[in-house]
Design an enzyme around this catalytic site. Structure first.
Site, PDB file in Angstrom:
ATOM      1  N   SER A 190     -18.203  22.420  10.317  1.00 17.17           N
ATOM      2  CA  SER A 190     -19.088  23.384   9.662  1.00 17.17           C
ATOM      3  C   SER A 190     -20.178  23.924  10.573  1.00 17.17           C
ATOM      4  O   SER A 190     -20.647  25.032  10.371  1.00 17.17           O
ATOM      5  CB  SER A 190     -19.711  22.745   8.424  1.00 17.17           C
ATOM      6  OG  SER A 190     -20.395  21.567   8.776  1.00 17.17           O
ATOM      7  N   HIS A 218     -14.483  23.683   4.402  1.00 18.25           N
ATOM      8  CA  HIS A 218     -14.767  24.994   4.992  1.00 18.25           C
ATOM      9  C   HIS A 218     -13.483  25.754   5.325  1.00 18.25           C
ATOM     10  O   HIS A 218     -13.479  26.591   6.220  1.00 18.25           O
ATOM     11  CB  HIS A 218     -15.632  24.860   6.245  1.00 18.25           C
ATOM     12  CG  HIS A 218     -17.086  24.631   5.945  1.00 18.25           C
ATOM     13  ND1 HIS A 218     -17.951  25.647   5.615  1.00 18.25           N
ATOM     14  CD2 HIS A 218     -17.811  23.495   5.904  1.00 18.25           C
ATOM     15  CE1 HIS A 218     -19.154  25.155   5.401  1.00 18.25           C
ATOM     16  NE2 HIS A 218     -19.096  23.847   5.563  1.00 18.25           N
ATOM     17  N   LYS A 249     -17.615  26.044  -2.394  1.00 16.44           N
ATOM     18  CA  LYS A 249     -17.726  27.001  -1.290  1.00 16.44           C
ATOM     19  C   LYS A 249     -16.860  28.238  -1.607  1.00 16.44           C
ATOM     20  O   LYS A 249     -17.210  29.015  -2.474  1.00 16.44           O
ATOM     21  CB  LYS A 249     -17.377  26.318   0.027  1.00 16.44           C
ATOM     22  CG  LYS A 249     -18.459  25.303   0.403  1.00 16.44           C
ATOM     23  CD  LYS A 249     -18.292  24.678   1.762  1.00 16.44           C
ATOM     24  CE  LYS A 249     -19.539  23.912   2.159  1.00 16.44           C
ATOM     25  NZ  LYS A 249     -19.393  22.452   2.151  1.00 16.44           N
TER      26      LYS A 249
END
Ligand SMILES: *Cc1c(COP(=O)(O)O)cnc(C)c1O
Length: 415
Positions: A190, A218, A249
């Site tokens: 990340s 991610h 996310k």
């Protein structure tokens, strides 16, 4: 009344130390939906400022998508607001099982179990099936939540240098006689935006009879040609034993996470993972929203394709302008400034120009590695990126860092 002046002083001194070190974090208050254009109150009490958000995990631009919001409303109407129970008592609805099946199908695994968050998934999973006879071998840059999960497990711990396959192999040899071996990595890292070499890792794990754990928080939804994650990018779908990921996310951005992978491991989590057993179920409204997210991205790569184009445009623009970037091909594009104060000043000046991007510095990244981490979204239009690029270049000129090497920037500003 144990909170004496002495106790208060101890903590106030510690907080002052954080401020003095220049690493005190302050919240910025967003008064709008999460999107490319947001309205922010910062500092506290100031009037609202319209800025372009360049640092959210809203990779697919789905956090405020009308259909997701509508699905959440429908979920609210038909399954209620809360369940007031953990999963195994009376907190499992049909939609929880439906979401688990959707994730399993999307990731190409055997089974899936939901957790209140990916942090919870990571803190629960290792303890659920590993014992003192086992070993966990993790990349040195894995996410903080994985480190906590490793701490909670009784298995032996070891690490390998970031993405260094030779070093990993030596550790696999060193621990060859352990009952279970798990190699642990992030899919996309990340802070740097690089990806784990999952093809090589799968080969090593097969050679040494180790399991592979990947946290794809991610990547899920947009990495790989249909957005399934890093295992799709590296052509190893079906070969990752444990995948954890978040719905907080790209996949709607609300909350929730999961462990997906070998069915015995998922079953062990259902029997023993403490955040699953002792923390509340995912709210029906969120589950309903995430189900809609999978409807939107399943068989439709429009959003992840746009994200990829945006990220390429952005990376090339910054690179052509002469910024030092971290290598990578993900929507995480760190602009390296090396010095913590420079990163903060740069971020403040960007904000004045209407660009919201946060500086990162120790302890979030290693010392002398301060940076502005930019994150691109499918919610960005080219005009957003052009405006942001103009601001970066203007401020880059102000600090005289364009076209400068790492060495030169450190010589000017220090570490
Ligand atoms: C964000 C993140 C998490 C935490 O996810 P939550 O669902 O917000 O708890 C875990 N692992 C990685 C790699 C992350 O980036």
């Amino acid at each position: 009344m144990g909170y004496s002046d002495k106790v208060r002083n101890v903590l106030q001194n510690e907080l002052q130390g954080i401020e003095d070190a220049g690493i005190f974090k302050k919240e910025r208050f967003i008064h709008s939906l999460q999107a490319a254009d947001i309205e922010v109150e910062f500092p506290l009490g100031s009037s609202l400022k319209k800025v372009i958000n360049m640092c959210s995990n809203n990779y697919l631009g789905l956090s405020s998508h009308q259909e997701v919001i509508k699905a959440a409303h429908d979920g609210l109407n038909h399954r209620g607001y809360g369940m007031s129970s953990v999963r195994f008592i009376c907190g499992t609805q049909d939609i929880h099982r439906e979401l688990e099946n959707r994730v399993t199908e999307f990731l190409g695994t055997e089974d899936t179990i939901l957790f209140p968050s990916c942090m919870d998934a990571n803190t629960g999973v290792f303890e659920a099936f590993m014992t003192k006879e086992d070993v966990m071998i993790s990349d040195r840059l894995v996410h903080a939540s994985i480190i906590d999960g490793i701490r909670l497990s009784p298995a032996l711990r070891d690490t390998f240098k970031h993405s260094n396959m030779k070093h990993l192999e030596s550790k696999l040899q060193l621990h060859a006689d352990r009952r279970l071996k798990v190699v642990i990595t992030d899919g996309v890292f990340s802070m740097d935006g690089d990806t784990a070499k999952l093809d090589e890792m799968v080969a090593l794990c097969e050679k040494y009879d180790a399991m592979l754990f990947v946290d794809d928080s991610h990547s899920s939804g947009f990495i790989g040609k249909t957005g399934r994650g890093t295992h799709e990018k590296y052509n190893v779908i079906g070969k990752i034993d444990i995948i954890t990921t978040t719905f907080g996310k790209a996949l709607g951005g609300a909350s929730g996470g999961c462990v997906s992978g070998r069915k015995e491991i998922v079953e062990m989590c259902r029997q023993k993972a403490r955040p699953y057993l002792f923390s509340n179920t995912m709210a029906p409204v969120v589950v309903s929203g995430v189900l809609k997210v999978f409807d939107l991205i399943r068989g439709n790569t429009e959003r992840r394709d746009k994200l990829e184009e945006n990220a390429n445009f952005w990376r090339k623009g910054l690179s052509d302008a002469g910024f030092v970037l971290k290598d990578g091909d993900t929507p995480i594009v760190p602009v390296m400034l090396f010095n913590a104060k420079l990163a903060q000043d740069f971020s403040r000046d960007l904000y004045d120009e209407g660009i919201y991007a946060i500086g990162f510095f120790f302890p979030v990244v290693p010392k002398a590695q301060a940076r502005i981490r930019t994150q691109i979204s499918a919610g960005h239009e080219i005009h957003h990126l052009e405006k942001a690029l103009k601001a970066f270049i203007k401020i880059g000129k102000k600090y005289n860092i364009l076209g400068k090497t790492k060495k030169e920037i450190i010589a000017m500003y220090g570490r």
